[in-house]
Write an enzyme that holds these catalytic residues in place. Structure first.
Site, PDB file in Angstrom:
ATOM      1  N   LYS A  65       0.373   9.706   2.167  1.00 24.23           N
ATOM      2  CA  LYS A  65      -1.053   9.123   2.588  1.00 24.23           C
ATOM      3  C   LYS A  65      -1.288   9.725   3.964  1.00 24.23           C
ATOM      4  CE  LYS A  65      -1.610   4.717   1.284  1.00 24.23           C
ATOM      5  NZ  LYS A  65      -0.802   3.423   1.079  1.00 24.23           N
ATOM      6  N   ARG A 100      -0.340   0.599   7.021  1.00 22.11           N
ATOM      7  CA  ARG A 100       0.101   0.782   5.583  1.00 22.11           C
ATOM      8  C   ARG A 100       1.362   2.060   5.452  1.00 22.11           C
ATOM      9  NH1 ARG A 100      -5.640   4.144   4.317  1.00 22.11           N
ATOM     10  NH2 ARG A 100      -5.115   3.510   2.228  1.00 22.11           N
ATOM     11  N   GLY A 127       7.754  -0.947  -3.954  1.00 25.26           N
ATOM     12  CA  GLY A 127       8.669  -1.325  -3.369  1.00 25.26           C
ATOM     13  C   GLY A 127       8.544  -1.169  -1.876  1.00 25.26           C
ATOM     14  N   MET A 135       6.539  -1.486   1.549  1.00 28.20           N
ATOM     15  CA  MET A 135       5.992  -2.647   2.182  1.00 28.20           C
ATOM     16  C   MET A 135       4.451  -2.705   1.794  1.00 28.20           C
ATOM     17  SD  MET A 135       5.320  -4.101   6.063  1.00 28.20           S
ATOM     18  CE  MET A 135       3.860  -3.399   6.315  1.00 28.20           C
ATOM     19  N   ARG A 144      -5.482  11.444  -3.155  1.00 21.97           N
ATOM     20  CA  ARG A 144      -4.255  12.329  -3.241  1.00 21.97           C
ATOM     21  C   ARG A 144      -4.641  12.953  -4.575  1.00 21.97           C
ATOM     22  NH1 ARG A 144      -0.986   6.972  -4.376  1.00 21.97           N
ATOM     23  NH2 ARG A 144      -2.477   5.946  -5.975  1.00 21.97           N
ATOM     24  N   HIS A 147      -2.069  -2.212 -11.385  1.00 21.40           N
ATOM     25  CA  HIS A 147      -0.655  -1.652 -11.081  1.00 21.40           C
ATOM     26  C   HIS A 147       0.024  -1.280 -12.458  1.00 21.40           C
ATOM     27  CE1 HIS A 147       3.787  -2.573 -10.546  1.00 21.40           C
ATOM     28  NE2 HIS A 147       3.545  -1.792  -9.473  1.00 21.40           N
ATOM     29  N   SER A 164      28.453  31.088 -24.735  1.00 20.86           N
ATOM     30  CA  SER A 164      27.301  30.015 -24.542  1.00 20.86           C
ATOM     31  C   SER A 164      27.948  28.762 -23.922  1.00 20.86           C
ATOM     32  CB  SER A 164      26.924  29.423 -26.109  1.00 20.86           C
ATOM     33  OG  SER A 164      26.082  28.206 -26.119  1.00 20.86           O
ATOM     34  N   CYS A 215      24.125  25.540 -24.482  1.00 22.52           N
ATOM     35  CA  CYS A 215      23.913  24.619 -25.619  1.00 22.52           C
ATOM     36  C   CYS A 215      24.094  23.292 -25.253  1.00 22.52           C
ATOM     37  CB  CYS A 215      24.464  25.273 -26.739  1.00 22.52           C
ATOM     38  SG  CYS A 215      26.459  25.195 -26.630  1.00 22.52           S
ATOM     39  N   TYR A 272      18.998  32.560 -22.807  1.00 24.72           N
ATOM     40  CA  TYR A 272      18.236  31.539 -23.451  1.00 24.72           C
ATOM     41  C   TYR A 272      19.218  30.160 -23.196  1.00 24.72           C
ATOM     42  CZ  TYR A 272      22.163  31.470 -26.724  1.00 24.72           C
ATOM     43  OH  TYR A 272      23.516  31.068 -27.430  1.00 24.72           O
TER      44      TYR A 272
HETATM   45  P1  ADP Z   1      -1.665   1.198  -1.517  1.00 21.27           P
HETATM   46  O1  ADP Z   1      -0.667   2.389  -1.302  1.00 21.27           O
HETATM   47  O2  ADP Z   1      -0.941  -0.032  -2.270  1.00 21.27           O
HETATM   48  O3  ADP Z   1      -2.807   1.516  -2.279  1.00 21.27           O
HETATM   49  P2  ADP Z   1      -3.019   0.865   0.681  1.00 21.27           P
HETATM   50  O4  ADP Z   1      -2.774   1.213   1.957  1.00 21.27           O
HETATM   51  O5  ADP Z   1      -4.054   2.154   0.216  1.00 21.27           O
HETATM   52  O6  ADP Z   1      -1.886   0.759  -0.414  1.00 21.27           O
HETATM   53  O7  ADP Z   1      -4.103  -0.454   0.953  1.00 21.27           O
HETATM   54  C1  ADP Z   1      -4.193  -1.194   0.188  1.00 21.27           C
HETATM   55  C2  ADP Z   1      -5.814  -1.716   0.254  1.00 21.27           C
HETATM   56  O8  ADP Z   1      -6.319  -1.954   1.369  1.00 21.27           O
HETATM   57  C3  ADP Z   1      -6.481  -0.563  -0.452  1.00 21.27           C
HETATM   58  O9  ADP Z   1      -7.532  -1.213  -1.313  1.00 21.27           O
HETATM   59  C4  ADP Z   1      -7.099   0.106   0.872  1.00 21.27           C
HETATM   60  O10 ADP Z   1      -8.234   0.787   0.489  1.00 21.27           O
HETATM   61  C5  ADP Z   1      -7.324  -1.299   1.743  1.00 21.27           C
HETATM   62  N1  ADP Z   1      -7.296  -0.542   3.203  1.00 21.27           N
HETATM   63  C6  ADP Z   1      -6.277   0.032   3.717  1.00 21.27           C
HETATM   64  N2  ADP Z   1      -6.471   0.245   4.843  1.00 21.27           N
HETATM   65  C7  ADP Z   1      -7.955  -0.182   5.233  1.00 21.27           C
HETATM   66  C8  ADP Z   1      -8.660  -0.103   6.295  1.00 21.27           C
HETATM   67  N3  ADP Z   1      -8.408   0.595   7.587  1.00 21.27           N
HETATM   68  N4  ADP Z   1      -9.850  -0.794   6.159  1.00 21.27           N
HETATM   69  C9  ADP Z   1     -10.483  -1.334   4.819  1.00 21.27           C
HETATM   70  N5  ADP Z   1      -9.403  -1.497   4.046  1.00 21.27           N
HETATM   71  C10 ADP Z   1      -8.365  -0.766   3.898  1.00 21.27           C
HETATM   72 MG    MG Z   2      -4.100   2.768  -1.581  1.00 22.16          MG
END
Ligand code: ADP
Ligand code: MG
Ligand code: MG
Length: 905
Positions: free
Chosen positions: A50, A119, A128, A130, A363, A480, A789, A857, A877
């Site tokens: 990210k 984030r 899993g 945070m 991404r 999800h 083999s 094999c 192979y």
């Molecule tokens: P995930 O990996 O679960 O997608 P994210 O970090 O991308 O977690 O965030 C969860 C939600 O919060 C997403 O919809 C993201 O766009 C929103 N979000 C994260 N950071 C900000 C920010 N700085 N301003 C507004 N929305 C945010």
């Molecule tokens: Mg996200």
């Protein structure tokens, strides 16, 4: 508790030393707009996926990204080994200061505060970890500042109560229900049904109540200082790396436990300010079908997770265009630039704040198998992307092929009880369970399960993992459940809103389905059917054969792909999948049929040579018929036939069974004989006992019979104009002398069988290399062999001293969770142990005989990662089950291209 794993003391001090030397040059924190010497995407190890993408969008592409910074995975690793790093507070403070200057706002300011999100973001996106905390920086004072600058008291207190609950639950570990209760009460008291209707005064009172909840649960007041809030959130992200769910996911996805996660701190933007704001997710192409048309979900006046959580029904991008035509155009331009830059389909998260567009994430996006194939082919023709064929082959993963080879519903016109969104292709049949725990328990009992939930969250991953299929009542194609299922190729139907779940049952259009009832679902059409539907083989899209043909061109002359098959139909099937011969024909399978087993037993029980010969003669006839079918199916291609391998007692009834019968109903005279034979052939450790070539030594007539049957079959094929290519393989050889002896029988039998024949079939004689000794003495064994083999199943058992059937269920999960093994060595070859024996065996064999033909094999022959090793070891192979042949063809090409540059997990 888990921390100890992350490094032994010497490793730790080495890292410590390295850090001390380099520490001024290697910071723990990077701003998104940091002037990187390398492109940020090359720093994924450090910045996480990210963070690297945010920096790439900011500093390379100049896209509108709210400013922020990334705390590196180095910091997380340092934290895991030795606690919060000394210099980290100071570095974070410096970056917060910069961010404040840039935004012209300060964290916690009572007049115009800066708010941030925190984030998590590991190198590979993982459940899993945070959950994101939004609106950090709000406190009793700054909430007033927000109310003031937005002139919207309701908005301010709504944000604050969300923040306290989110932080309380995610960072401080307070039970989420403790916040739900006062919330429901507040709505009740105000006489409203939705949160949007709660007035500012009620929300302000709620904030006070929430703070009491936090104090009661944690014994401390809700942190008011933004610096404390921030440190708490960052530390919670670090800790989440070793949470149970994260560990389980890494085990499943084979991700190294030592990578650590990065943390992103980013200025907030608000999609929930007003109706001129909103938030959405978008894919630059359709991730389900691969169609070159952007796809997305959008919500007006909403924040963050609202879109994925399936709380409200979303609009698509065409709909967004009606309300925000200019921004829609901007977004489409950004999509184009992202695709041109990443040269691939991207997924994005974006937010509109009062008419201004911000990119919050991108991404390279996950996709279905069909989409991966279509995009790979399309992008070779796209003038912005200009993918080469080699690149296209690298874009398709084994899982993608697996998916398009998934089964579908065989029958049409089924009675559909519910219909939802087709979220992940393939059909599934299983018993219904309503919680992840119940699903996991049922799977442990050996049941096939379908998990049915309103919606899923990362809490459910362990249940989703074991499910044949997933059905949810709510959520869209990027919920999800949908995203996780697609990633794993698990069939899924989501957002089936006619499904009403009530405890341990659901109703849909008048039909009630209880826990344990069987349903079928089709993730390609979105249909749900009561009962078990018959499934048919999948039909791959047209691009499937295009990509595989490119793969074949790449690997041609480097690494061939054969199949393991023991009968005519399987051989035909294998050839259709593209097999270039048979790498393993197990002759024992031909002995197990109802009509064959009695003959085999007669052979074992024979008291006189004449009786034994008569039984062998009968076996020879049926084996010959089998061989003819196989050689015909594989005409012109090599067929490796392994002479009988398993211990003879496998063909006899179990001693205990006969003992019981003897004690109860008594035995017939034939059974008395069988019992005596079973007792005499019983062994303490049969897998290490009288099997393979050892069997040939004690029952020489057996191998001679098999060779005769095979040669007669080959002769008949020649007579009928066929081109049989026969390779006779001796199992379990450990010495040169042993192989020389076996070879002499085989040659004798060949000479006998082909006596007087003008056009003799092509035959070579070789051996399995499946014991450590054989690999080590491959130089000597090669003197007697035309080919080797590698039988990597036995080789793995014997190298580790692991009895596969005993350790795989009981011991292996514990070993993987605790990081004692990185991989299950029966799935992916143990690179440095068993793999080393393969390399050694190959090198030593070729040292004696440079043109020695080499193959594998074992089950590993169909495993993409293992195929890389086999190619490097110089094998000619790989051989695997017919169904995995396409995957092996692709993986073989990728090995030739040099999959070495794939990301290390
Ligand atoms: P995930 O990996 O679960 O997608 P994210 O970090 O991308 O977690 O965030 C969860 C939600 O919060 C997403 O919809 C993201 O766009 C929103 N979000 C994260 N950071 C900000 C920010 N700085 N301003 C507004 N929305 C945010
Ligand atoms: Mg996200
Ligand atoms: Mg999340």
């Amino acid at each position: 508790m888990r921390r100890a794993r992350c490094g032994n003391p010497s490793e730790r001090s080495q890292r410590g030393a390295a850090r001390a030397l380099t520490s001024p040059a290697v910071p723990y924190v990077y701003a998104f707009d940091h002037k990187h010497r390398r492109p940020p995407m090359d720093m994924k190890d450090l910045l996480g996926g990210k963070g690297a993408n945010l920096a790439e969008m900011t500093s390379v592409l100049g896209l509108p990204v709210p400013p922020g910074f990334t705390i590196t995975t180095d910091a997380c690793r340092a934290y895991m080994y030795g606690g919060w790093p000394d210099s980290l507070d100071e570095e974070i403070a410096k970056h917060v200061f910069r961010l404040e200057k840039k935004m012209g706002r300060k964290l916690g300011d009572p007049f115009d505060p800066l708010l941030v999100s925190v984030r998590s973001g590991a190198k590979f996106s993982m459940p899993g970890m945070m959950d994101t905390v939004l609106n950090l920086g709000l406190n009793d004072l700054s909430v007033k500042g927000i109310a003031h600058v937005t002139d919207d008291e309701r908005f301010a207190y709504d944000s604050y109560r969300r923040f306290i609950a989110m932080y309380g639950r995610i960072v401080l570990g307070v039970d989420g229900a403790a916040f739900e209760e006062p919330f429901e009460k507040a709505k009740h008291n105000a006489g409203v049904s939705s949160d949007a209707e709660l007035p500012a005064s009620a929300l302000r009172a709620l904030c006070e109540e929430y703070k009491v909840v936090v104090r009661a649960a944690t014994g401390k007041p809700f942190p008011q200082k933004p610096r404390d809030q921030l440190r708490g959130a960052v530390e919670a992200v670090f800790r989440s790396w070793n949470g149970a769910r994260a560990i389980a996911y890494r085990v499943r996805e084979r991700i190294n436990h030592d990578l650590g996660t990065a943390v992103n701190v980013q200025a907030m933007v608000f999609g929930n300010r007003d109706d001129n704001s909103g938030t959405g997710v978008g894919f630059t192409r359709n991730a389900a079908t691969g169609e070159n048309k952007p796809y997305g979900d959008f919500l007006v006046n909403a924040q963050g997770e609202d879109v994925v959580a399936g709380i409200r029904n979303t609009d698509d991008l065409d709909h967004m265009k009606l309300h925000f035509p200019v921004i829609h155009q901007d977004l489409m331009d950004i999509f184009r630039r992202l695709e041109t830059h990443y040269r691939d389909m991207c997924d994005t998260e974006f937010t509109i704040e009062q008419g201004k567009l911000y990119m919050l994430q991108t991404r390279v996006g996950k996709r279905t198998g069909a989409a991966a194939l279509r995009m790979a082919v399309d992008m070779t023709k796209d003038k912005h992307i200009r993918l080469t064929r080699t690149e296209a082959v690298m874009r398709v993963a084994a899982e993608h092929l697996d998916q398009v080879l998934h089964p579908q519903f065989a029958a049409k016109n089924l009675k559909v009880i519910a219909k939802g969104l087709a979220a992940s292709p393939g059909a599934a049949v299983g018993k219904v369970y309503f919680t992840a725990d119940d699903a996991a328990d049922a799977a442990d009992r050996g049941e096939k399960v379908v998990l049915v939930r309103n919606e899923t969250s990362p809490e459910d991953v362990h249940g989703m993992m074991v499910s044949e299929g997933i059905l949810t009542a709510r959520g869209g194609l990027v919920s999800h459940a949908a995203v996780v299922a697609r990633g794993w190729g698990t069939p899924a139907v989501v957002g089936a809103d006619s499904v009403k779940i009530d405890g341990k049952q659901f109703t849909a259009n008048g039909v009630t389905v209880k826990e344990g009832d069987v349903i079928s679902l089709d993730g390609t059409t979105g249909e749900v059917v009561l009962g078990a539907v018959t499934l048919s083989a999948a039909e791959p899209p047209a691009e499937f054969n295009i990509v595989l043909a490119w793969a074949d061109q790449i690997r041609k002359g480097h690494l061939a792909v054969r199949a393991n098959a023991d009968n005519g139909p399987d051989s035909i099937n294998a050839r259709q999948f593209g097999a270039e011969g048979i790498g393993l024909c197990r002759t024992e399978h031909m002995f197990l049929g109802d009509d064959r087993l009695p003959v085999v037993r007669r052979m074992i029980l024979a008291d006189t040579p004449a009786a034994e010969e008569a039984a062998l003669e009968e076996l020879r006839k049926v084996q010959k018929a089998d061989f003819i079918e196989i050689l015909e199916a594989m005409d012109g291609l090599p067929v490796t036939v392994r002479l009988l391998d398993p211990p003879l007692h496998e063909f006899l009834p179990r001693v205990e069974e006969l003992e019981i019968k003897k004690a109860t109903t008594g035995l017939t005279p034939a059974e008395v004989k069988l019992l005596a034979a079973a007792e005499s052939w019983a062994e303490f450790n049969p897998m290490l006992g009288t099997r393979g070539v050892r069997l040939g030594v004690v029952k020489p007539g057996l191998y001679a019979m098999q060779v005769r049957a095979l040669m007669e079959a080959a002769a008949e094929r020649v007579a009928n104009g066929g081109k049989p290519i026969v390779e006779i393989m001796i199992p379990l050889t450990v010495t040169r002398e042993e192989l020389a002896l076996a070879r002499s029988w085989v040659e004798g039998a060949i000479a006998e069988a082909t006596k007087g024949m003008k056009k003799k079939p092509k035959v070579s004689i070789g051996t399995m290399i499946e014991t450590p000794r054989a690999a080590i003495r491959a130089d000597e064994i090669a003197e007697e062999a035309d080919f080797f083999s590698f039988g990597t199943n036995d080789l793995t058992q014997m190298t580790f001293g692991f009895s596969r059937d005993d350790v795989e269920s009981r011991m292996m999960p514990a070993y993987l969770e605790q990081g004692l093994l990185k991989r299950n060595p029966f799935e992916t070859i143990d690179q440095s142990g068993v793999g080393e024996l393969v390399r050694m065996g190959a090198a030593r064999g070729r040292h004696t005989k440079p043109d020695l033909k080499l193959g594998v094999c074992g089950e590993h022959g169909g495993d993409p990662e293992s195929i890389g090793l086999f190619y490097d070891a110089g094998l000619d192979y790989v051989s695997c089950s017919p169904f995995r042949v396409p995957i092996a063809r692709l993986a073989a090409a990728q090995a030739v291209i040099g999959a070495g540059h794939a990301d290390t997990k």
